[in-house]
Design an enzyme around this catalytic site. Structure first.
Site, short mmCIF file in Angstrom:
data_model
loop_
_atom_site.label_atom_id
_atom_site.label_comp_id
_atom_site.label_asym_id
_atom_site.label_seq_id
_atom_site.Cartn_x
_atom_site.Cartn_y
_atom_site.Cartn_z
N SER A 1 52.02 82.99 -17.11
CA SER A 1 51.86 82.79 -18.55
C SER A 1 50.52 82.14 -18.85
O SER A 1 50.04 81.29 -18.10
CB SER A 1 52.99 81.92 -19.10
OG SER A 1 52.73 81.66 -20.45
N GLU B 1 59.13 80.69 -26.62
CA GLU B 1 57.87 80.83 -27.38
C GLU B 1 58.13 81.52 -28.74
O GLU B 1 57.62 81.09 -29.77
CB GLU B 1 56.91 81.65 -26.52
CG GLU B 1 55.57 81.97 -27.14
CD GLU B 1 54.76 82.89 -26.22
OE1 GLU B 1 54.67 82.63 -25.00
OE2 GLU B 1 54.22 83.89 -26.73
N HIS C 1 60.86 81.66 -20.90
CA HIS C 1 59.68 80.98 -21.48
C HIS C 1 59.22 81.73 -22.73
O HIS C 1 58.97 81.15 -23.78
CB HIS C 1 58.56 80.93 -20.43
CG HIS C 1 57.19 80.70 -21.02
ND1 HIS C 1 56.48 81.70 -21.67
CD2 HIS C 1 56.41 79.61 -21.11
CE1 HIS C 1 55.34 81.21 -22.11
NE2 HIS C 1 55.28 79.95 -21.78
N ASN C 2 59.10 83.04 -22.62
CA ASN C 2 58.64 83.83 -23.77
C ASN C 2 59.64 83.77 -24.92
O ASN C 2 59.25 83.74 -26.08
CB ASN C 2 58.41 85.29 -23.37
CG ASN C 2 57.12 85.47 -22.61
OD1 ASN C 2 56.63 84.53 -22.00
ND2 ASN C 2 56.56 86.66 -22.63
N LYS D 1 60.10 83.35 -16.58
CA LYS D 1 58.97 83.69 -17.47
C LYS D 1 59.50 84.33 -18.76
O LYS D 1 59.01 84.07 -19.86
CB LYS D 1 58.01 84.65 -16.75
CG LYS D 1 57.00 85.37 -17.63
CD LYS D 1 55.98 84.43 -18.21
CE LYS D 1 55.00 84.94 -19.23
NZ LYS D 1 54.79 86.28 -19.53
#
Ligand code: NAP
Length: 485
Positions: free
Chosen positions: A128, A189, A185-186, A182
């Protein structure tokens, strides 16, 4: 000379990772399907470190020290399989194939299993930080076998972002765990960006603050618990003036948000593993609604937005009330953001159960402290919340003592802001669904009891009782006597 690592796929991400590796002292063999990108990279940046130019995958493999490390950075999806298919016959047992693109974790699980059967390591790595991060230090979330991390880990840690000198890279878990983390995480976000968007809309529509005034507010907020990269760049965007019209840039940008899919994957996976990631799902849906521009325009004609004669006057624009409202919005934003993180981390626990991963939430929070888009001071506090031995860790982030006081302090503001949004017709899907999530978790009795009754009525789905063990069914269409099911 034997190269330490090979990189195939030299579009912007692969080229920048290759340069990052070379700048950190590794000899990097370069390959791209079409040689033009390889030559362009060597011509523009060949002096940044040791590069080995290769034209075929066979040459790339030939140039590497053993066990070989080949990093694939091609377009996600079928191209990754195409490269793996060409690459694997050229490799030997123990070699490591790394996919650092944005691959779907189920595909990574499939590829890992297939390569494991051939004696190869396949490491799906979540990266990222975009182009800039790839070049100067991204947040790196590697999956794959623990054994492969011994050879690969030191390299990845060296090129990763650093937070107070600590690398934002650590082995996350087997097979697709890195890409899964990941993905979450997105998802976080997406939620983080959406709550900031809702705060902006409320402060503008109800608080009467123009973008440039809000830039100041966001800058101020960046000195509070909200301090983060996203808050920082929000101030910059809001301050930007459009060169053509002289208006705030945000006013000339089409209000239709794009997405590449990782938020949607997170929401889908949340449904699959039974983890209520409402903040993330609402953020994805908010982008979908924003994209329905024609429907929105038509609906706006039928039901004009803005206040009508039934709505009371907005009371937040006078001196004093405006300040109080802005502070309320800040607290609602913080509480909603906490919920997004709590849900994302909870989802990781459910996924770990589902896929047999041993995920360490403290370590994962540490990876997101620098290099990536959701980097924020909050992550340091989240790490502290998960500092205890696993059995003593809070079951949910909201229960961590680091956050309970903050939630209590934010709560009245959170409720006032959600009530104001509903009263005056400003959509705040994540502010309000996050508050509902919090209220659902803390509620002693939920209406699910009634739903169980309905299910038993129409489908004999049975229910359990609060006062004794067993499974029961009421004979609804007959005597209405309860029987053991
Ligand atoms: P990209 O545009 O996704 O892909 C272009 C690269 O893939 C080119 O090198 C291209 O080779 C190669 N390629 C495409 N099909 C191929 C095939 N069938 N066989 C071999 N090579 C093939 O590149 P990118 O933007 O640098 O992204 C790379 C990866 O990183 C993607 O998974 C992307 O989603 C991810 N990404 C991550 C971030 C982040 O922040 N972590 C940001 C952006 C992108 P040719 O030059 O020969 O066409």
């Amino acid at each position: 000379m034997s190269a330490h690592i090979g990189v195939t796929g030299l579009a912007v991400m692969g080229a920048n990772l290759a340069r990052n590796l070379a700048r950190n002292g590794y000899t990097v063999a370069l390959h791209n399907r079409s040689a033009g990108k390889t030559d362009a990279l060597i011509e523009a940046h060949g002096d940044e470190g040791e590069f080995v130019r290769t034209e075929t995958l066979a040459e790339l493999v030939e140039s590497l020290e053993r066990p070989r490390r080949v990093l694939i950075m091609v377009k996600a999806g079928a191209p990754v399989d195409a490269v793996i298919e060409q690459l694997t016959p050229l490799l030997d047992e123990g070699d490591i194939v790394i996919d650092a693109g944005n691959s779907f974790y189920e595909e990574t699980r499939r590829r890992e299993e297939a390569l494991r059967e051939k004696g190869l390591h396949f490491v799906g790595v979540g990266v990222s930080g975009g182009e800039e991060g790839a070049l100067n230090g991204p947040s790196i979330m590697p999956g794959g076998s623990k054994e492969s991390y011994q050879t690969l880990g030191p390299m990845l840690e060296k090129i990763s972002a650093k937070y107070n000198g600590e690398p934002c890279c650590a082995w996350v878990g087997t097979d697709g765990a890195g890409h899964y983390v990941k993905m979450v995480h997105n998802g976080i976000e997406y939620a983080d960006m959406q709550v900031i968007g809702e705060a902006y809309d409320l402060m503008r529509s109800l608080g009467g603050l123009e973008p440039v005034q809000q830039a100041e507010a966001f800058r101020e907020w960046n000195t509070t618990d909200l301090a983060s990269y996203l808050i920082e760049i929000t101030a910059e965007v809001l301050e930007q003036e459009d060169e053509v019209t002289g208006n705030p840039l945000v006013d000339v940008i089409v209000d239709s948000a794009g997405q590449k899919g990782t938020g949607r994957w997170t929401a889908i996976s949340g449904l699959e593993v039974g983890s209520p990631v409402t903040a993330i799902a609402e953020s994805v849906f908010a982008r979908s609604i924003s994209s329905q521009r024609e429907l929105r325009a038509e609906t706006n004609e039928v039901f004009p937005s803005g206040l009508d004669e039934h709505t009371p006057e907005v009371p937040y624009q006078e001196e004093g009330t405006q300040q109080t409202f802005v502070e309320d919005v800040r607290k609602a934003l913080y509480a909603s953001k906490l919920v997004a993180y709590a849900q994302g981390l909870d989802m990781l626990v459910s996924a770990a159960d589902e896929y047999g991963w041993d995920l360490d939430l403290k370590s994962i929070a540490s990876l997101w402290r620098a290099g990536c888009i959701i980097r924020a001071d909050l992550l340091d506090t989240i790490m502290k919340a998960f500092d205890a031995a696993p059995e003593d860790r809070p079951k949910n982030l909201l229960l961590a003592e680091e956050f309970t006081e903050a939630i209590n302090e934010c709560l009245p503001s959170w409720r006032r802001v959600v009530a104001a949004a509903a009263t005056y017709g400003v959509p705040a899907p994540v502010f309000s669904s996050s508050l509902s999530y919090y209220d659902s978790l803390r509620r002693d009795r939920l209406p699910a009891a009634l739903i169980q009754g309905q299910r038993d009525y129409f489908g004999a789905h049975t229910y359990q009782r609060v006062d004794k063990e067993g499974t029961f069914h009421t004979l609804w269409s007959g005597s209405r006597i309860e029987v053991d099911a």
